[in-house]
Write a protein that holds these residues in place. Structure first.
Motif, PDB file in Angstrom:
ATOM      1  N   VAL A   1      -1.307   5.318   4.247  1.00 16.12           N
ATOM      2  CA  VAL A   1      -0.384   4.370   6.201  1.00 16.12           C
ATOM      3  C   VAL A   1      -0.372   5.313   7.016  1.00 16.12           C
ATOM      4  O   VAL A   1      -0.105   6.951   6.601  1.00 16.12           O
ATOM      5  N   SER A   2      -0.642   4.667   7.746  1.00 17.51           N
ATOM      6  CA  SER A   2      -0.813   5.940   9.387  1.00 17.51           C
ATOM      7  C   SER A   2       0.716   5.452  10.151  1.00 17.51           C
ATOM      8  O   SER A   2       1.211   4.572  10.408  1.00 17.51           O
TER       9      SER A   2
ATOM     10  N   LYS B   1       5.446   3.999   4.146  1.00 15.93           N
ATOM     11  CA  LYS B   1       5.292   4.792   5.069  1.00 15.93           C
ATOM     12  C   LYS B   1       4.553   6.144   5.377  1.00 15.93           C
ATOM     13  O   LYS B   1       4.083   5.696   3.780  1.00 15.93           O
ATOM     14  N   PRO B   2       3.913   7.071   6.048  1.00 17.47           N
ATOM     15  CA  PRO B   2       3.024   7.579   6.042  1.00 17.47           C
ATOM     16  C   PRO B   2       2.896   8.232   4.590  1.00 17.47           C
ATOM     17  O   PRO B   2       1.918   8.595   3.736  1.00 17.47           O
TER      18      PRO B   2
ATOM     19  N   VAL C   1      -3.205   0.476   6.364  1.00 14.68           N
ATOM     20  CA  VAL C   1      -2.224   0.384   6.789  1.00 14.68           C
ATOM     21  C   VAL C   1      -0.813   1.176   8.027  1.00 14.68           C
ATOM     22  O   VAL C   1      -0.663   1.644   7.719  1.00 14.68           O
ATOM     23  N   GLN C   2      -0.369   0.386   8.431  1.00 11.99           N
ATOM     24  CA  GLN C   2       0.631   0.942   9.883  1.00 11.99           C
ATOM     25  C   GLN C   2       1.899   0.848   8.905  1.00 11.99           C
ATOM     26  O   GLN C   2       2.135   0.809   7.963  1.00 11.99           O
ATOM     27  N   ALA C   3       2.222   1.945   9.197  1.00  6.21           N
ATOM     28  CA  ALA C   3       3.226   2.291   9.059  1.00  6.21           C
ATOM     29  C   ALA C   3       4.908   0.834   8.895  1.00  6.21           C
ATOM     30  O   ALA C   3       4.202   1.002  10.247  1.00  6.21           O
ATOM     31  N   GLY C   4       5.022   1.204   7.935  1.00  7.98           N
ATOM     32  CA  GLY C   4       6.351  -0.584   8.932  1.00  7.98           C
ATOM     33  C   GLY C   4       5.309  -1.799   7.757  1.00  7.98           C
ATOM     34  O   GLY C   4       5.415  -3.078   7.837  1.00  7.98           O
ATOM     35  N   GLY C   5       4.048  -1.442   7.572  1.00  8.07           N
ATOM     36  CA  GLY C   5       3.492  -2.765   6.596  1.00  8.07           C
ATOM     37  C   GLY C   5       3.482  -2.825   5.597  1.00  8.07           C
ATOM     38  O   GLY C   5       4.163  -2.288   4.114  1.00  8.07           O
ATOM     39  N   SER C   6       2.703  -3.694   5.158  1.00  5.36           N
ATOM     40  CA  SER C   6       2.673  -4.139   3.793  1.00  5.36           C
ATOM     41  C   SER C   6       1.300  -4.437   3.174  1.00  5.36           C
ATOM     42  O   SER C   6       0.280  -4.235   3.568  1.00  5.36           O
TER      43      SER C   6
END
Length: 124
Positions: free
Chosen positions: A122-123, A87-88, A12-17
């Motif tokens: 987390v990317s 977060k990463p 998932v990208q940073a800020g995601g869930s």
């Protein structure tokens, strides 16, 4: 012997869930303390959150407080970990653990039953 199985990890990208799920091969999972731990590459395993048996006391590591939510789904006999604002530095293998014994619930040594882990990446 209690078997514990995690699911729900992923990229998932940073800020995601993401939402992790922990299921066990017991009839009443609420009779067990259940905790989530995580281990990042090159680091020691660390406590993330727990929900106690019966009463359902909940606690979180400071690093995830306000972003992660642990809960029991009694109907499904599972324990969930909802992870928001990822977060990463949350990147790790996440483990679900269960115990029927009393003790310090943030201590991984208390837990007798562990899942195989699920990868969360987390990317940035």
């Amino acid at each position: 012997q209690v078997q514990v199985v995690e699911s729900g990890g992923g990229l998932v990208q940073a800020g995601g869930s993401l939402r992790l799920s922990c299921a066990a091969s017991v009839r009443t999972f609420s009779n067990y303390h259940v905790a989530w731990f995580r281990q990042a590459p090159g680091k020691e395993r660390e406590f993330v959150a727990f929900v106690s048996k019966i009463i359902g006391t909940i606690a979180y590591a400071d690093s995830v407080k306000g972003r992660f939510t642990i809960s029991r789904d009694t109907a499904e006999n599972t324990v969930l970990l909802q992870m928001n604002s990822l977060k990463p530095e949350d990147t790790a293998i996440y483990y679900c653990a269960a115990s029927s014994r009393s003790g310090y619930l943030r201590d991984s040594g208390l837990y007798d039953y562990w899942g195989q882990g699920t990868q969360v990446t987390v990317s940035s």
